[in-house]
Write an enzyme that holds these catalytic residues in place. Structure first.
Site, PDB file in Angstrom:
ATOM      1  N   LYS A  52       0.831  -1.211   0.000  1.00 25.36           N
ATOM      2  CA  LYS A  52       0.000   0.000   0.000  1.00 25.36           C
ATOM      3  C   LYS A  52       0.864   1.258   0.000  1.00 25.36           C
ATOM      4  CE  LYS A  52      -3.738  -2.233   2.566  1.00 25.36           C
ATOM      5  NZ  LYS A  52      -4.471  -2.269   3.848  1.00 25.36           N
ATOM      6  N   ALA A  68      -0.613   0.616   6.211  1.00 25.12           N
ATOM      7  CA  ALA A  68      -0.919  -0.284   7.325  1.00 25.12           C
ATOM      8  C   ALA A  68      -1.901  -1.353   6.871  1.00 25.12           C
ATOM      9  CB  ALA A  68      -1.495   0.499   8.506  1.00 25.12           C
ATOM     10  N   ASP A  69      -1.852  -2.485   7.537  1.00 23.01           N
ATOM     11  CA  ASP A  69      -2.809  -3.548   7.267  1.00 23.01           C
ATOM     12  C   ASP A  69      -3.028  -4.346   8.546  1.00 23.01           C
ATOM     13  OD1 ASP A  69      -4.279  -4.801   4.870  1.00 23.01           O
ATOM     14  OD2 ASP A  69      -3.542  -6.518   6.016  1.00 23.01           O
ATOM     15  N   THR A  70      -4.257  -4.804   8.740  1.00 21.89           N
ATOM     16  CA  THR A  70      -4.622  -5.556   9.936  1.00 21.89           C
ATOM     17  C   THR A  70      -5.307  -6.857   9.535  1.00 21.89           C
ATOM     18  OG1 THR A  70      -4.931  -3.503  11.190  1.00 21.89           O
ATOM     19  CG2 THR A  70      -5.962  -5.482  12.091  1.00 21.89           C
TER      20      THR A  70
END
Length: 191
Positions: A52, A68-70
């Site tokens: 991203k 960011a990624d979750t």
């Protein structure tokens, strides 16, 4: 002057950066997220965060870009965002009365360097009734959230215990991020 650019359209990440008084702009990453053959959830979230951030950094090379990624995991199963009501209910039934892990990966890209890190948090749910799950899913809150719940919203009533960074579960480990930004001469603690 270098700007901080958040490569995300997540309202929760936006709110957390505002809460920490981090000055930023938003440029939503249009990258197609691809999960390759990774060995661990931490590798997955850091890779997706980097994808991203890299997509946005291509046109913003003079600035600092955050991605960011979750994801939520339970017994090696990755629980992303549900695509429909049945999938949301299935995820919540799976998590009911159990402990699961939430991983949030962050990538910071600037001309001089790239930093990636992750935070892992354990969340334990109370036993959920079918009625609680149905009511929650009907609220539509689960549909843009990994694991089908928002800890900062109505999903908070499901949480019995949390071990780790609450804000990481929301979507951005803000205390760690503020410390990592100091490597890029960004110090919001004195702003």
């Amino acid at each position: 002057m270098r700007k901080i650019i958040l490569a995300s359209g997540s309202p929760r990440r936006k709110e957390l950066l505002e809460l920490a008084s981090v000055p930023f702009e938003i440029v939503v990453s249009e990258v197609e997220e691809t999960i390759g053959a990774y060995s661990s959830p931490s590798d997955i979230v850091m890779s997706l965060a980097l994808q991203k951030a890299s997509a946005v950094a291509e046109n913003n090379s003079d600035h600092i870009v955050l991605g960011a990624d979750t994801i939520v995991t339970y017994e090696s199963r990755i629980l992303g965002k549900p695509s429909n009501e049945d999938e949301a209910k299935e995820m919540l039934q799976l998590l009911s009365g159990k402990t699961h892990e939430v991983y949030t990966g962050v990538a910071i890209i600037a001309k001089e360097k790239t930093v990636t890190f992750y935070e892992r948090t354990e969340v334990t749910f109370w036993e959920l009734t079918e009625e609680e799950i149905d009511t929650y899913v009907a609220s539509k809150e689960p549909f843009d959230k990994a694991g089908s719940y928002g800890i900062q919203g109505k999903g908070s009533i499901f949480v019995q215990n949390i071990q780790g960074d609450y804000y990481s579960v929301v979507g951005l480990p803000i205390a760690r991020l503020v410390r990592e930004l100091k490597q890029f001469d960004i110090d919001v603690t004195h702003a």
